[in-house]
Design a protein around this motif. Structure first.
Motif, PDB file in Angstrom:
ATOM      1  N   MET A 114      12.013  -3.827   0.005  1.00 23.19           N
ATOM      2  CA  MET A 114      10.771  -2.672  -0.419  1.00 23.19           C
ATOM      3  C   MET A 114      11.533  -1.481  -0.909  1.00 23.19           C
ATOM      4  N   GLU A 115      11.106  -1.256  -1.825  1.00 22.94           N
ATOM      5  CA  GLU A 115      11.532   0.226  -2.546  1.00 22.94           C
ATOM      6  C   GLU A 115      10.353   1.250  -2.581  1.00 22.94           C
ATOM      7  N   GLU A 116      10.513   2.162  -3.028  1.00 21.91           N
ATOM      8  CA  GLU A 116       9.108   3.258  -3.153  1.00 21.91           C
ATOM      9  C   GLU A 116       8.002   2.690  -3.769  1.00 21.91           C
ATOM     10  N   SER A 117       6.851   2.590  -2.711  1.00 24.59           N
ATOM     11  CA  SER A 117       5.683   1.931  -3.543  1.00 24.59           C
ATOM     12  C   SER A 117       4.589   2.594  -2.586  1.00 24.59           C
TER      13      SER A 117
ATOM     14  N   CYS B  54       3.835   0.827   0.825  1.00 25.32           N
ATOM     15  CA  CYS B  54       4.759   0.722   2.011  1.00 25.32           C
ATOM     16  C   CYS B  54       4.192   1.887   2.968  1.00 25.32           C
TER      17      CYS B  54
ATOM     18  N   CYS C 256       7.541  -1.231   5.699  1.00 26.83           N
ATOM     19  CA  CYS C 256       8.087   0.277   5.105  1.00 26.83           C
ATOM     20  C   CYS C 256       9.128   0.278   4.408  1.00 26.83           C
ATOM     21  N   ARG C 257       9.375   1.524   3.495  1.00 18.28           N
ATOM     22  CA  ARG C 257      10.488   1.276   2.799  1.00 18.28           C
ATOM     23  C   ARG C 257      11.772   1.044   3.197  1.00 18.28           C
ATOM     24  N   LYS C 258      12.477   0.249   2.460  1.00 13.35           N
ATOM     25  CA  LYS C 258      13.599  -0.169   2.811  1.00 13.35           C
ATOM     26  C   LYS C 258      13.522  -1.282   3.730  1.00 13.35           C
TER      27      LYS C 258
ATOM     28  N   GLU D 149       3.752   1.449  -7.629  1.00 17.84           N
ATOM     29  CA  GLU D 149       5.105   2.342  -7.441  1.00 17.84           C
ATOM     30  C   GLU D 149       4.529   3.781  -7.293  1.00 17.84           C
TER      31      GLU D 149
END
Length: 165
Positions: free
Chosen positions: A95-98, A101, A139-141, A164
């Protein structure tokens, strides 16, 4: 050309012949009593004689299969990975920034709205959540392990991408 050829061995079990991209040949014999034998052939040997033989009992073979299949450790290069089994797709996605998250699986309605199931969350800070519930956060990452059809997985990606930040 098939990478793996399967042959019945009546009264013994099954034989699997594997030819790797580099031409290496490996034969795996799975005996009906659970014994597994792995034969490695030296590509340079003109007589085509067995170079190595490894014998494993059922427990040992299952442990090795788990290691090879990435069940105990997945290399970093596999943080985004996809496995297709007929209609079922299993996908690993970091998961990236979104905006999805830091929301729970239940709040996102992934199964209800998209038909996709989160079967595990590999937490960025360490630890795994196997078979997470509706209250578990993505969660992010984190790396989420998803199961569904190809279309269901694609719809999840559309949600993640369209949301995003």
């Amino acid at each position: 050309m098939d990478l793996i050829k399967e042959t019945d061995l009546p009264g013994i079990g099954k034989k699997f012949s594997i030819t790797a991209k580099d031409g290496t040949q490996i034969i795996i014999v799975v005996h009906d009593d659970g014994l597994r034998e792995i034969y490695h052939y030296d590509m340079e040997d003109e007589d085509n004689e067995v170079d190595h033989i490894i014998s494993l009992d059922d427990y040992e073979a299952r442990r090795v299969a788990g290691i090879l299949g990435g069940m105990t450790y997945a290399p970093r290069a596999l943080e985004s990975m996809k496995i297709n089994l007929k209609e079922l797709t299993i996908d690993w996605h970091k998961m990236e920034e979104s905006t999805i998250c830091d929301k729970s699986i239940g709040d996102l309605g992934l199964r209800k709205n998209f038909g996709v199931s989160v079967i595990a969350i590999i937490k960025a800070h360490g630890g795994n959540i196997i078979n997470p519930g509706p209250d578990d956060l993505i969660c992010r990452k984190d790396t989420v392990v998803l199961a569904g059809t190809r279309e269901q997985i694609r719809n999840f990606y559309k949600l993640a991408k369209s949301e995003e930040k």
